[in-house]
Design a protein around this motif. Structure first.
Motif, short mmCIF file in Angstrom:
data_model
loop_
_atom_site.label_atom_id
_atom_site.label_comp_id
_atom_site.label_asym_id
_atom_site.label_seq_id
_atom_site.Cartn_x
_atom_site.Cartn_y
_atom_site.Cartn_z
N HIS A 34 1.29 12.62 0.81
CA HIS A 34 -0.02 12.75 0.18
C HIS A 34 0.01 13.66 -1.05
O HIS A 34 -0.96 13.73 -1.78
CB HIS A 34 -1.04 13.25 1.20
N TYR B 264 5.31 16.08 0.90
CA TYR B 264 4.79 15.08 1.83
C TYR B 264 4.12 13.97 1.04
O TYR B 264 3.66 14.21 -0.10
CB TYR B 264 3.81 15.73 2.80
N ASP C 243 0.84 -1.19 0.00
CA ASP C 243 0.00 0.00 0.00
C ASP C 243 0.88 1.24 0.00
O ASP C 243 1.50 1.58 1.00
CB ASP C 243 -0.87 -0.04 1.26
N SER D 176 0.33 4.29 0.22
CA SER D 176 0.06 5.41 1.12
C SER D 176 0.30 5.02 2.57
O SER D 176 0.82 5.81 3.34
CB SER D 176 -1.39 5.89 0.94
N GLY D 177 -0.03 3.81 2.93
CA GLY D 177 0.15 3.39 4.32
C GLY D 177 1.59 3.11 4.67
O GLY D 177 1.95 3.04 5.84
N SER D 178 2.46 2.98 3.65
CA SER D 178 3.82 2.61 3.97
C SER D 178 4.71 3.82 4.22
O SER D 178 5.88 3.68 4.50
CB SER D 178 4.41 1.74 2.87
N LEU D 179 4.14 5.01 4.10
CA LEU D 179 4.93 6.21 4.35
C LEU D 179 4.28 7.01 5.47
O LEU D 179 3.06 7.21 5.47
CB LEU D 179 5.00 7.07 3.08
N ASN D 180 5.09 7.47 6.39
CA ASN D 180 4.57 8.27 7.49
C ASN D 180 4.06 9.60 6.95
O ASN D 180 4.82 10.39 6.41
CB ASN D 180 5.69 8.50 8.50
N PRO D 181 2.76 9.86 7.10
CA PRO D 181 2.18 11.05 6.48
C PRO D 181 2.71 12.35 7.05
O PRO D 181 2.52 13.41 6.46
CB PRO D 181 0.68 10.90 6.76
N ARG D 182 3.36 12.28 8.21
CA ARG D 182 3.82 13.52 8.85
C ARG D 182 5.24 13.88 8.47
O ARG D 182 5.75 14.90 8.90
CB ARG D 182 3.74 13.38 10.37
N LEU D 183 5.92 13.03 7.74
CA LEU D 183 7.32 13.30 7.42
C LEU D 183 7.47 13.63 5.94
O LEU D 183 6.73 13.09 5.10
CB LEU D 183 8.18 12.08 7.76
N GLU E 224 15.68 8.58 7.05
CA GLU E 224 15.46 7.93 8.35
C GLU E 224 16.40 6.73 8.63
O GLU E 224 17.02 6.68 9.68
CB GLU E 224 13.99 7.50 8.46
N SER F 257 1.87 11.00 -6.34
CA SER F 257 1.01 9.98 -6.94
C SER F 257 1.42 8.61 -6.39
O SER F 257 2.47 8.46 -5.77
CB SER F 257 1.16 10.01 -8.45
N ARG G 106 12.99 13.23 4.47
CA ARG G 106 13.19 12.70 5.81
C ARG G 106 12.91 11.20 5.85
O ARG G 106 13.62 10.44 6.51
CB ARG G 106 12.25 13.46 6.76
#
Lengths: 282, 328, 543, 335, 321
Positions: free
Chosen positions: D145, D143, D92, D94-101, D109, D148, D105
């Motif tokens: 989101h 970020y 997935d 979208s779920g595999s990336l921290n939306p806040r970073l 990490e 694509s 970054r």
């Protein structure tokens, strides 16, 4: 989720309930900050004749209480105490709740079992009863009251945080952090917690509101700190005169209701603005 | 395989769908589905194919609306009908199958009740009769031990079984038109094959018009008679399945076919022919040909204006200034 | 205010009465029903009243706490009753006489009296009650009857009290509230504290228990066999326990209660209702439960060993202000260790008074070596107000303000009752403590305990909390315990009041007065010194 | 050469209220450096659990696991070495990336965790890797989101590459992507393998994708490998009836085929797997023996291992019918 | 099923154990004990106090007291309440029904009213009806129950003279059967209503949000695609699922209501558990306080168990796992 180009405050101000809520809170906070300036003598001074109705004397716009203390001074200084109690109780319960919830949700297993049973137990004992028991037994002082409110409020935060952790820890980005060898604490604090901030912030507005009401209820039952003038204290003092001088009850009650209302409005607005779920998927 | 020409069952004319008063998500859509015909509506995510299906069913979200055009089912313009009248068509003359069989079924109702419900909504039927008929329907979609499964809740069933229940609900009132929106995407490949086979046979038996929405050209080839290819809210190419897939004329259709992994890299050492870039979001669609920014064959005129829909043989059209492939 | 005028009147009035034993029925203090023109009582009806807190027992022979004091006299009679001015009158005893040496008191008992269960009342019951119950289990009885050596019962209707030394105060404590007579046939040979009859009373009193919902209500019904023929007039008394004072007001106002005794309403509400035509305020009838609000100085604290500090504090507190604004007029500014209802002994003659005088207070503090510090504060003190009722806390808040003006920083510490008692009388961990306590029907019973050095007993609540010790006071108090001559006793107490107010180990803040507020239709509820703490046998409802 | 991954009779069992769930039940696989092993199977067959076990998210119940020849003990201290040996790309995007970073970054990490390089050095390395996966420098400030799906998957790949592992586990790494983007990402995988000598364990339910990208294919059913061998051998010889059914079920856009031999029913529960051969309940060739003996992987020549009692029979039975069209399809696909 | 019950039961026992231990130590933290209070009421000597302490076991070390207490608890012996001169169990049995009726009727009523308001609000999302309901709920939410209770008394009882203010039923009433029930209903109407307001607001808000969320779900779309009447879509398909978070809330509400009942019981003179606990704290009636905490916690645990079963009935997905 990410705060975009606009700052949070701006977005809150664009939200109708956020605007009203923030204005009211600003008013309350302004009263708290300005209390010392407007009423340097403090809320306890018996400055005028007792039981003066609002408007009766220009020096005491909101009237005086049974002992001749200026209700306006009480209201201003009271906002300090009420807001401080609300905020500190919220902070303490968020701290406890977040720690318990994070550990429980992240590690699961026996730790989760133990912490959740503890949380269950805390939630099983009727919370207001425990608050009364704690304050009654330890003695009514502001720290005790704050502690009592915090100790009965954290389970809610713990559950919330735990649920968020349970949800987030299955996300692949958390797994990938484990795969790159990140330590658990670092994952908890730098990866998962920032993503639960939104629901925690929303919950905390409710928490502050609840704490203010609980403090007032305790004061109503005579369990307030006698050396700190909160809105609850004024309410409690005014009660005996409810039928003869209802303004003594109505004024602090209105302040209380409006503040709680405002906190909830802001909470609603935050909920909309922060949009606490990961919703990017198309 | 080619069906006899028949009166159109569903005719979509110049349909546009907008978000509020904003940009159109779907523009000027035209296609037909005839009785007994399977039409494959193909495109990548975000091209508007599901929106089209929902528009036909009258189920667009409140903030979406059909801003122009008409949808005619058996000669009736559905866009002119009120919700109440439309309700009489839904589940009755037209029915829909959704992508996620688990979420498409109410988790707190038994599957039987959910079948019975649609029967009783459109047919004057007693409870007992409806239950009898529901079990028949479950048997018809080849659910083993249908009488027992009748009392099960959806979560007790496997994905394939759930999708069969959804199909049973859809065909309960013998609709003329069945819309299947990615009916097998959430399923494993072996189960997908079962469901496709089931759909095919139901369609054949009941002379249904089937609008099959999918991103999988393989599925279209197996099931559909005609294909409508959508890109960024518009139809770019349509025609008989074999004709279009064997000889795609729009560069997008051709690109899709070529991008699909085939053969073995280790054996053949080939790279896939990918389509560069990504689908533009509705608000930044180009003014000219929608596919122009990604098209390998784009020329200057492609930027100028949307290419018109041009007939490219019998029952076939394409929107491209410079079609590829063998001319018909 | 009408009310305050009236109180001034009363103070002067009482000063005049100070030398004579009050005339029965002559103390017409208010337009109370006691003095309304005689009407023929009507029989029947239910009287509903409200109170708080709920009761533990229904029998005041084994406890001195308030709820029982109100309830018990309805079920149990005492040997005597008291008219206004604490003048003895017959109850279960029809005649009484005291021997010359004061060591034998003989009671003739009323014949034909029956317990609620039909058994006959005899002198055995009297002997049993005093010797086995009151002397053992009653808080005040233990000291009051300490010298009661035996109760002789020459016949069924005669009881002779044999005393080690004279006990003039004893005769003021023989009513149904203070010393209820229990049935020996129910209690003898049982564990008295756990006898079920403690909550299912069998007495000789005017009312019998009809039903009891613990913590909620008590229903009493007329005792048809009551010895005082024709009485009681009421069929039933319903007592509801209502924790919230405002709710009690609302109930009275809505007619859901007929009368409220014992200041159970907020004072302001009482005054508000009293001004309405349908209601009547009566302040008589609380002579046996006269209470003072007083403040103990902990004399073990170095700072209070200097009398100038105590005097300075007295000068800083306007006690009339507290009467007016804390008690809302229900009381008189504290002027003596006694209560003014103890008319036979109360005096202000030659008794030092401490008028409000902040300058003098400051001067005294300077003199005592407590100058103002840099921040204007001389020293810090803590006050512990009793957690019962609002008045202690409110008065403490006032005192805190007054202290601020003379440079004393005062912290108020609230706690629950258990902690309060423990802190002040067991741990003695307090500077000032403020509470309201009963002064008793006689000073020997209620006042002596606070000033007698032999009653400095850590661990005993409401003992000599200031740890005051003055041999002269001890001698006076001990002499008055056995003095039979009323005039001599009066002199002893006058001297005591002068010394106590000079030494000021305890500051009398307010002599509180209690009030009954009820609908006009409730008649004759207060006809003697016991008032609602009597048996309400004369009470009736008009209409 | 030492294999980058070697598992030996690996088992992952979970306790559930209904009984022991045997998600992975004795899997032995090997991946050589620079090789792609494709792992196929239907949902619930245990392929994701196996992947998680290999990268260290879950622990094996039994069996051994070696990465680059180092046997993993499951200790906390191993995590840095393990991270340098194997990384993972998830399904997935979208779920595999921290939306806040920010993207930069996220890619940085791993370097930060491993304390590699100074701040500037890390920045440089991040840009370099981003370039390798086809991300522009301006993407690094974005970020997740704002990207694509395809770009997000590139970010995931970049993050996995920063520690320069020898093996990438790709769990359905292209399944959520549209066909046109899927092709881009598959091409990227091929490029990276050629350039960096990466090995892949490429997990997918899509046999066509696996066949395209893998050198060898392993077919998994109910926690076990039922067939493994060179990609073309598995695809065309289809010695196991399950492999055969999987291939037959693929709808092919190139030809219309009649799906006559469909599998019946669903995958049984891994809590109570059938006795003997787990596939026998759906197998058209099942016989009495299948219920008794568990078939073991047998060498069928040409590197093909098959766990079926009747593999010879099945291969022989269908050889003639199947070979020709398969070969045809390969040829026609090469445009 | 038995497996699930067993697991829940063991959890419940553990929770109750924690409750007992926790409340015991809380109570023992207090300076001053029962005897101090009794002494305050009865002018006791130090000797008498000491002997009373021995009698009530207050002279033992705290752990010993805990052990004794727990071993008695196993036999359902809650000890003796000196404040009431009665066994704790008797006292509680007299008060429990009051609070139980109060709490149960509040849960039922607030849930019903709140849900109805929430659904109406959700169906009218964005229009004036929604707005006015939302504002009403905010105000109800923000107004403390004791303020509402006081207003009720002043308006309905003092001003209108229509409602009995205090008590559970008319004291000394001879009424039986329906007449008695009606009497109780009249007495409890105001307290229940005052206790409800806050929760009406909570349920209303959760109900609205939950309904809006459910209305977006696929199966609601399926229901619409079936051509079902809107009424059926809302009340059969959406509502039942939207109820689930409300049912969860009810579990938490029960515990909070028992606590909140303190204020309401105080104001309306109801002899319930809350007020009893309050008094027990101040009178240091340790046994009574522990008993009240135990029984109210036990009730909460039992109710939560029932709610779990209810949840399972509502949501078949929650298996007995």
């Amino acid at each position: 989720m990410t705060v975009g180009s606009q700052s949070l405050i701006v977005r809150l101000l664009r939200h109708p309930s956020g605007l009203v809520g923030l204005l009211l809170i600003a008013l309350a906070v302004g009263m708290a900050l300005g209390a010392g300036f407007f009423f340097p003598a403090g809320p306890w001074t018996m400055a005028g004749p007792p039981r003066l109705w609002p408007g009766q004397n220009a020096a005491f716009l909101l009237g005086t209480d049974s002992l001749g203390r200026d209700l306006a001074a009480g209201l201003f200084h009271g906002s300090r105490v009420s807001l401080a109690v609300g905020a500190s109780a919220a902070v303490v319960s968020i701290l406890i709740g977040t720690v318990v919830g994070s550990l429980s949700g992240y590690y699961g297993g026996w730790l989760d079992d133990v912490l959740m049973r503890l949380t269950d137990a805390m939630q099983t004992i009727p919370s207001f009863l425990s608050a009364i028991a704690i304050v009654g037994i330890v003695g009514p002082s502001l720290p005790t009251i704050i502690f009592a409110i915090a100790i009965v409020s954290w389970p809610m935060i713990a559950r919330l945080v735990r649920a968020e952790f349970l949800r987030l820890r299955t996300y692949d980005f958390v797994q990938s952090c484990r795969i790159i060898g990140m330590s658990d604490m670092r994952i908890i604090f730098t990866q998962i917690l920032p993503n639960c901030l939104a629901p925690i912030i929303v919950a905390s507005s409710v928490l502050v509101a609840t704490a203010i009401i609980v403090e007032a209820s305790l004061s109503f039952l005579g369990l307030g700190d006698p050396n700190a003038m909160s809105w609850g204290t004024i309410l409690g003092n005014g009660r005996a005169a409810l039928r003869t001088a209802w303004y003594m009850t109505a004024i602090p009650a209105t302040a209380l209701v409006l503040t709680v209302l405002a906190l909830n409005l802001v909470g609603d607005a935050l909920n909309d603005v922060l949009n606490p779920r990961l919703k990017e998927r198309s | 395989m080619t069906p006899a020409p028949a009166a159109p069952l569903l005719q979509v004319n110049d349909l546009s769908i907008r978000y509020g008063k904003g940009v159109p998500l779907v523009e000027q859509l035209n296609f037909t589905v005839r009785r007994g015909e399977t039409v494959g509506l193909v495109g990548e995510s975000g091209c508007g194919k599901s929106l089209t299906a929902l528009a036909v069913m009258g189920l667009l979200a409140e903030n979406l609306r059909t801003s122009s055009g008409s949808i005619e089912l058996e000669g009736t313009n559905l866009t002119a009908l009120g919700q109440n009248a439309l309700r009489g068509y839904r589940g009755n003359r037209m029915a829909m199958i959704f992508q996620e069989p688990l979420t498409a079924l109410n988790p707190v109702m038994t599957v039987g009740a959910q079948v019975v419900e649609v029967l009783r909504a459109h047919r004057r039927m007693g409870r007992a009769e409806a239950e009898r008929r529901a079990i028949e329907l479950l048997e018809q979609v080849r659910i083993p031990d249908a009488a027992e499964r009748f009392h099960d809740y959806p979560h007790r069933l496997s994905g394939g079984m759930r999708q069969r229940v959804v199909i049973a609900i859809a065909i309960a009132c013998n609709p003329a038109l069945l819309i299947a929106d990615e009916p097998t995407t959430a399923l494993d490949v072996t189960v997908q094959a079962q469901i496709l086979q089931l759909l095919k046979s139901l369609q054949r038996d009941a002379d249904l018009g089937l609008l099959l929405i999918t991103h999988d050209l393989g599925v279209v080839r197996q099931v559909a008679d005609r294909i409508v290819v959508m890109y960024a809210g518009s139809v770019v190419e349509e025609g008989a399945v074999d004709a279009v897939l064997d000889n795609p004329q729009h560069p997008y259709t051709a690109g899709l076919l070529a991008a699909r992994p085939h053969g073995s890299f280790s054996a053949q050492g080939h790279r896939l022919a990918d389509i560069r870039g990504a689908v533009p979001p509705p608000e930044s669609r180009p003014g000219g040909c929608l596919f122009e920014p990604r098209c390998a064959h784009a020329q200057a005129d492609c930027k100028a204006a949307r290419p018109p829909r041009s007939a490219a043989g019998q029952d076939r059209s394409v929107r491209c200034y410079h079609p590829v492939g063998k001319p018909n | 205010m009408k009310k305050q005028l009236f109180q001034l009147d009363r103070r002067t009035f009482m000063a005049g009465l100070a030398t004579s034993v009050a005339l029965p029925g002559a103390i017409g203090l208010s337009a109370g029903s006691a003095f309304a023109e005689a009407q023929t009582p009507k029989r029947g009806g239910t009287l509903t009243t409200v109170a708080w807190p709920g009761t533990t027992y229904m029998n005041a022979a084994i406890t001195t706490s308030g709820p029982e004091s109100f309830l018990s006299p309805k079920f149990f009679d005492g040997l005597l009753g008291y008219d206004f001015g604490m003048v003895e009158k017959p109850a279960l005893a029809t005649e009484w006489s005291i021997a010359e040496d004061g060591k034998r008191v003989t009671f003739k008992l009323r014949p034909g009296v029956k317990w609620h269960d039909g058994e006959a009342f005899t002198s055995k019951d009297v002997a049993f009650t005093f010797m086995e119950v009151l002397k053992v289990h009653h808080g005040r009885g233990r000291s009051l009857f300490a010298d009661l050596q035996a109760v002789e019962t020459p016949d069924d209707l005669t009881a002779v009290f044999v005393l080690g030394k004279p006990a003039p105060a004893m005769l003021k404590a023989l009513d149904g509230r203070e010393s209820p007579i229990l049935p020996a046939h129910i209690y003898a040979g049982t564990n008295i504290m756990e006898n079920p009859a403690n909550t299912k009373p069998i007495g000789t009193g005017a009312f019998r228990l009809a039903s009891y919902e613990r913590g909620a209500s008590v229903v009493m019904e007329r005792n048809p066999d009551y010895w005082d023929e024709g009485k009681p007039y009421l069929d039933r008394i319903i007592l509801q326990y209502i924790p919230d004072a405002s709710t009690r007001t609302a109930m009275l106002e809505a007619g859901q209660a007929d009368i409220v005794f014992l200041n159970f309403l907020p004072a302001l509400d009482t005054l508000r209702l009293a001004a309405m035509p349908d209601f009547e305020l009566v302040e008589a009838g609380y002579e046996t439960s006269a209470s003072n609000q007083q403040m103990d100085f902990n004399l073990e604290r170095e700072i209070f060993k200097d009398a100038r500090v105590r005097h300075a504090i007295a000068h800083a507190i306007d006690r009339q202000w507290i009467v007016d604004n804390v008690w809302h007029g229900f009381g008189v500014a504290g002027a003596s260790p006694l209560h003014h209802d103890q008319r036979a002994f109360y005096t202000t003659e030659g008794v030092p008074q401490y008028a409000l005088d902040l300058a003098k207070a400051e001067a005294l503090l300077d003199e005592a070596g407590h100058p103002r510090g840099a921040n204007g504060v001389r020293f810090e003190l803590t006050i512990d107000p009793t957690p019962y009722g609002d008045e202690s806390l409110t008065a403490a808040e006032y005192i805190r303000e007054q202290f601020r003006q003379i440079g004393i920083q005062l912290n108020i510490r609230t706690q629950d009752y258990a902690v309060f008692i423990k802190r002040c009388w067991t741990d003695r961990d307090f500077d000032l403590c403020l509470y309201t306590a009963a002064m008793g029907a006689d000073p020997t019973i209620g006042v002596q305990r606070f000033y007698w050095s032999k009653n400095f007993k850590p661990g005993v609540a409401f003992s000599n909390g200031s740890s005051y010790s003055n041999p002269e006071v001890d001698a006076l108090l001990e002499a008055s315990q056995v003095e039979l001559d009323p005039d001599k006793r009066r002199e002893q107490f006058a001297k005591f009041q002068q010394i106590a107010m000079t030494d000021l180990p305890t500051l009398p803040v307010v002599h509180t007065t209690r009030a009954t507020i009820g609908w006009q239709k409730v008649k004759d509820h207060t006809v003697d010194a016991l008032g609602s703490l009597g048996n309400l046998a004369n009470c009736w409802i008009d209409g | 050469m030492t294999p980058v991954l070697q598992t030996n009779d690996l088992k992952v069992h979970h306790k559930t209220p209904r009984g022991m769930l045997r998600a992975v039940d004795g899997v032995s696989i090997e991946v050589a450096p620079g090789e792609t092993l494709g792992l196929v199977g239907e949902s619930g067959c245990g392929k994701s659990t196996l992947a998680r076990c290999i990268v260290g998210i879950s622990r094996p119940t039994e069996g051994s696991l070696a990465l680059g020849g180092v046997v993993q003990q499951g200790r906390r201290a191993e995590r840095f070495d393990r991270a340098r040996a194997v990384q993972m790309v998830f399904q997935d995007p979208s779920g595999s990336l921290n939306p806040r970073l920010s993207v930069g970054r996220i890619i940085e990490e791993p370097l930060m965790v491993h304390r590699i390089g100074s701040r500037m050095e890390r920045r440089k390395r991040v840009e370099e890797i981003a370039g390798q996966v086809g991300l522009a420098p301006y993407h690094l400030a974005r970020y997740p989101h704002e990207l694509s799906g395809g770009q997000r998957q590139r970010v995931s790949i970049a993050r996995a590459l920063t520690l320069e592992p020898g093996l990438l586990v790709c769990d359905e790494a292209v399944s959520a992507l549209d066909v046109s983007v899927q092709a881009q990402v598959l091409n990227l995988f091929l490029d990276l393998q050629q350039r960096l000598g990466l090995a892949y364990l490429f997990i997918s339910h899509d046999l066509a994708v696996v066949r395209y990208i893998a050198h060898r294919i392993a077919v998994m059913y109910l926690g076990r490998i039922v067939e493994v061998g060179p990609a073309e051998a598995v695809w065309s010889r289809r010695n196991h009836p399950y492999t055969r059914a999987l291939v037959d079920a693929i709808p092919d856009e190139m030809t219309r085929q009649d799906q006559a031999n469909l599998l019946e029913g669903d995958v049984p529960s891994p809590v109570n797997p059938p006795s003997g051969c787990a596939f026998r309940t759906r197998c058209p060739h099942a016989r009495a023996r299948c219920a008794e003996d568990v078939p073991l992987l047998r060498d069928r020549g040409g590197g093909l291992l098959v766990a079926c009692h009747f593999a010879e029979e099945i291969e022989a039975g269908h050889e003639a019918a199947d070979r020709a069209p398969v070969a045809l399809r390969v040829v026609s696909g090469g445009t | 099923m038995p497996r699930y019950v067993l697991r829940r039961l063991s959890q419940a026992v553990l929770v109750m154990l924690l409750v007992v231990i926790g409340s015991f130590f809380l109570v023992k933290m207090a300076p001053g004990d029962l005897v101090d209070v009794l002494a305050g009421n009865s002018d006791m000597t130090a000797d008498q106090m000491a002997s009373l302490r021995v009698r009530y076991g207050l002279d033992q070390p705290v752990l010993v007291q805990l052990f004794i207490y727990m071993s008695r608890l196993v036999m359902l012996d809650f000890g003796y309440s000196p404040l009431n001169a009665a066994p704790v169990l008797d006292v509680i049995m007299g008060r429990w029904p009051v609070t139980a009726i109060l709490v149960v009727s509040s849960v039922v009523i607030s849930m019903t009213v709140g849900t109805v308001l929430g659904v109406i609000s959700a169906r009218n999302a964005g229009n004036p009806i929604d707005l006015s309901i939302s504002i009403l709920m905010l105000v109800l939410y923000a107004t403390p129950s004791f303020v509402i209770a006081i207003c009720f008394i002043l308006f309905f009882s003092v001003f209108l003279g229509a409602m009995p203010i205090a008590g559970f039923a008319t004291v000394g009433t001879q009424a039986t059967g329906f007449a008695y029930a009606w009497d109780v209903v009249k007495h409890l109407a105001m307290p229940v209503a005052a206790l409800c307001t806050f929760y009406v607001a909570i349920y209303g808000r959760i109900g609205r949000a939950s309904m809006l969320e459910v209305l977006k779900l696929d199966y609601v779309r399926t229901a619409r695609a079936k051509g079902l009447p809107e009424r059926r879509v809302i009340y059969v398909h959406a509502l039942r699922n939207a109820l689930l978070p409300l049912v969860t809330m009810a579990g938490l509400q029960v515990s909070a209501l028992v606590g909140g009942a303190v204020l309401i019981e105080t104001i309306f003179g109801l002899p319930g558990m809350g007020r009893t606990a309050f008094d027990a704290v101040f009178e240091r009636d340790t046994n009574l306080l522990l008993g009240v905490l135990f029984i109210s916690s036990l009730s909460v645990v039992v109710v939560n168990f029932v709610i779990d079963l209810l949840y399972m009935a509502l949501d078949p997905r929650v298996e007995l796992a």
